[in-house]
Scaffold this motif. Sequence first.
Motif, PDB file in Angstrom:
ATOM      1  N   GLY A 186      45.268  -9.356   7.366  1.00 45.35           N
ATOM      2  CA  GLY A 186      44.175  -8.394   7.531  1.00 45.35           C
ATOM      3  C   GLY A 186      43.694  -8.316   8.972  1.00 45.35           C
ATOM      4  N   GLU A 187      43.734  -9.432   9.680  1.00 45.61           N
ATOM      5  CA  GLU A 187      43.265  -9.448  11.073  1.00 45.61           C
ATOM      6  C   GLU A 187      44.369  -9.019  12.040  1.00 45.61           C
ATOM      7  N   LEU A 188      45.584  -9.475  11.764  1.00 47.87           N
ATOM      8  CA  LEU A 188      46.644  -9.268  12.766  1.00 47.87           C
ATOM      9  C   LEU A 188      47.193  -7.843  12.803  1.00 47.87           C
ATOM     10  N   VAL A 189      47.244  -7.197  11.659  1.00 46.88           N
ATOM     11  CA  VAL A 189      47.811  -5.839  11.656  1.00 46.88           C
ATOM     12  C   VAL A 189      47.003  -4.915  12.593  1.00 46.88           C
ATOM     13  N   PRO A 190      45.674  -4.866  12.448  1.00 43.96           N
ATOM     14  CA  PRO A 190      44.922  -4.003  13.389  1.00 43.96           C
ATOM     15  C   PRO A 190      44.958  -4.518  14.826  1.00 43.96           C
ATOM     16  N   LYS A 393      57.676  -2.916   3.703  1.00 43.18           N
ATOM     17  CA  LYS A 393      56.716  -3.868   4.284  1.00 43.18           C
ATOM     18  C   LYS A 393      56.753  -3.823   5.810  1.00 43.18           C
ATOM     19  N   TYR A 394      57.948  -3.672   6.390  1.00 42.73           N
ATOM     20  CA  TYR A 394      58.015  -3.567   7.857  1.00 42.73           C
ATOM     21  C   TYR A 394      57.276  -2.329   8.354  1.00 42.73           C
ATOM     22  N   ARG A 395      57.407  -1.237   7.585  1.00 41.99           N
ATOM     23  CA  ARG A 395      56.694  -0.023   7.968  1.00 41.99           C
ATOM     24  C   ARG A 395      55.188  -0.269   7.909  1.00 41.99           C
ATOM     25  N   GLU A 396      54.752  -0.935   6.820  1.00 41.87           N
ATOM     26  CA  GLU A 396      53.319  -1.109   6.592  1.00 41.87           C
ATOM     27  C   GLU A 396      52.686  -2.103   7.587  1.00 41.87           C
ATOM     28  N   TYR A 397      53.350  -3.248   7.833  1.00 42.63           N
ATOM     29  CA  TYR A 397      52.714  -4.297   8.645  1.00 42.63           C
ATOM     30  C   TYR A 397      53.034  -4.167  10.130  1.00 42.63           C
TER      31      TYR A 397
END
Lengths: 507, 507
Positions: A186-190, A393-397
């Motif tokens: 949750g923190e790293l993606v943004p 998942k690669y697309r999303e994260y």
Amino acid sequence: MAGTASTYDKALSDFRELDRKIRRYYEAVSLLSWDMRTGAPRKGLDVRSETVGMLSSEAFQLATSPLAGELLEQLEEKEAFNQLGEIDRKLVLESRKNYDRSVKIPPKLYEEYVVLTSQSESAWEEARKNNDFAAFQGYLDRVIGYTNQFIDLWGPKETRYDTLLDEYEPDMTVAELDGIFSSLRGELVPLAAAIAASPNKPSRSFLEGHFDREKQKEFSRYMLGQLGFDFEAGRIDESAHPFQTTINLKDVRITTRYLADDLTSALFGTIHEAGHALYEQNVSPELAGTSLCSGTSMGIHESQSRFWENTIGRSRPFWQRYYGELQGRFPDQLRISAEDFYRSQNTVQPSLIRIEADELTYNLHIIIRYEIEKMIFNEGAKAADLPAIWNEKYREYLGLTPPTDAVGVMQDVHWSAGLFGYFPSYSLGNMYAAQLSDTMERELPQTWELVAKGELAPIREWMTQRVHQYGKLRTPKEIILGATGKPLDSSHLVKYLRDKYTDIYKL
Amino acid sequence: MAGTASTYDKALSDFRELDRKIRRYYEAVSLLSWDMRTGAPRKGLDVRSETVGMLSSEAFQLATSPLAGELLEQLEEKEAFNQLGEIDRKLVLESRKNYDRSVKIPPKLYEEYVVLTSQSESAWEEARKNNDFAAFQGYLDRVIGYTNQFIDLWGPKETRYDTLLDEYEPDMTVAELDGIFSSLRGELVPLAAAIAASPNKPSRSFLEGHFDREKQKEFSRYMLGQLGFDFEAGRIDESAHPFQTTINLKDVRITTRYLADDLTSALFGTIHEAGHALYEQNVSPELAGTSLCSGTSMGIHESQSRFWENTIGRSRPFWQRYYGELQGRFPDQLRISAEDFYRSQNTVQPSLIRIEADELTYNLHIIIRYEIEKMIFNEGAKAADLPAIWNEKYREYLGLTPPTDAVGVMQDVHWSAGLFGYFPSYSLGNMYAAQLSDTMERELPQTWELVAKGELAPIREWMTQRVHQYGKLRTPKEIILGATGKPLDSSHLVKYLRDKYTDIYKL
């Protein structure tokens, strides 16, 4: 029938002797394997492999022998166990765990599995080369099938995947890891997205050029000395893939690979492996020769390599101290400032390949693999389902879609070799390192001044005191609680990454 | 009770498997020992020694186990033995010999002996340093005492000393060696004296200077390639004392030592060890993995190292071909002609120290030791008698009297370590080499033209055909008879030395 005191004494000395003998076999196996990877003549390798197999099998037979079982039973009797010292108790507990794990697998089943994973690794290598997932899919399903049989034999824990996790990170659970990884994600993606959007990107262009291998070698040795690697209790060699191996407590070896067109690959590789080696060289001598004389888990081990490679080795104070030394050896190539060098070693960029990832996005690669492994063992996902899941998942994260399976779901060797439950260790290492580092900064307030002066001994000693010395005497949970006063959480890694990259990328 | 055909088949396959397993232990032991001598970290050596001890003991226990005894008995039954192929027969005979030799020594006695020789070696080292024979004398008497007990247990042959000789040179006897050595001594003593009196002495002064170690290293590797050393089945490293060790048939290693102030020490050391290695690399693959897959005796082994080092490596044609290569690497130091270089490498000078002796007087050093060893075991000479006997023989054969026992009777480690019967191997090697070389020159008349052109393959292949391929399948006597058509005699060595040094010293 309960034994007498002298029966127990006899059982204990026999048990210690057995444990010591098994360790000696592993010392030989480790050295024979090290030699195979660092320069053994090519034509002798087949025979060597058989010798390694024979000695490993002797050790395995000793560890799972009826004698081992009897000695464990005698020492587990309440009266006997209560008389044992701390080390012997732990030795009994660990041996019991390994004994049960081993004897529960029928030898025939295990042999089939060894043959299968060997074929599966070859099939994976070929399939990846040809970008042909279909050619690998059947093998993968069969490896998953055997792994599921092992889970049944070992006995599933809270979830089936917990049984696998426990092998690499004792006592770690899906319940705990779900919480930790979901807050981390949750923190790293943004944060990764914000970095990607920043116009203030470090330059890496100067890193191209020719870097004399002998000079790199000399600098790697110099750096090992600075880190406190004990050359009288270890050595450094070259191999195609860097690794650390422990022959015995006072013979801890690392390897690296010097590339003439890449200065930093061997440099950070050496620092990374040195982190593993410092752990192994500094286990308490009281554990020498026992099977407790090694790092306690994959995750804690990785915390040590990543602490030295990233937390220390990619810090600004470290390069304030050492950049001059490096520049002095490569004056023609390094015409930039220490600050620019520091920034160049800390670029963050979402990418497709795990082993090339930076210290931030690396964790997203791991979380993807963790989530997929859970789907395989807890939700019954099949090999055929994995490419689509992977790409989504690669697309999303990471905001990227692999153009091929070769650089997607087939990039890692682990699954073909049956290593399920192993991937989380890498991110656990990052989180343990950040949490330990946070405590260290409070207990050793001058940490970064010491780094800036190249006085690294107090830092290494802090780690020895809190982590290294215990070997396998303490579990990962005991280590992290003892050192930091609280269980693992992801907040320290998030804070470390946020602070560091907000500064570098001027977010 | 005689077994059935299928019992024999089972016994044979069990016996082969046991032999293979023992070999695998020795592969591990050899590599662990090699590593200790080529760079293992100092602090890990104690543990390593224990591991080597444990693995050696496992191998010993297998070789002397009741199972080994039973299998041997089954395969020795006439019906079974007659069905065996050549290799299996020899394997049974060899294993029986080693089995009997080993089981006849009570384990407790052998342990005492191992402890004693270890103490005795330390005592010798100290005593030699202090030139204090009295401090060593008691140890030496005790080592002699244990050796005498072993002779009694093994059973004395024609003379007591024959029993010791047989361990290093199977089937060699005192009767035979007395004849060979006395005629050799009779020829060499006056020849050495004539050389000493010659005014035409080669100069060695140019050999002083500084010789870059990296360049020496490169030349050693070049030379190994020329000799036909297979780098894919072996390697060269550095160690304090040069040695050759066989890990497996396709992993044969040598070491050398590069001295910055001595060009020829490493050079001839490398050629010498390469001779041992060529033997081991070229044993027939049919013997791979069996205990027959190694040189047949110390003497034949030494014939190979000395053939390449002296017969070929110190010949005029060899330096006609290679001096330019050497000079090209050290142009500032080597301002002399190929002929002068050749002569410089063939100086003969009676001296006190065996390991520094030239190829001629070396044999006199050996004959002295042989005669003294016979006096110890066949005539009851005591340690206290040895210094006087030693000095008298040096005066008589070499015209020199050692000023101290340190450079006299205490110069070699062998006796302190219980190695009695070993010394003759060195001179046997010289004589075997000369006899083989004599036959080779007749069967391969262009031998020296080939050497002068650097075409060494036919020479190596001749040796492989006549010697190497057989491993332990043939005894030393069978090898030399098969290759040269007659038993060993000293005349070829005498002729070789007389021809060579008459020319060099213009006698």
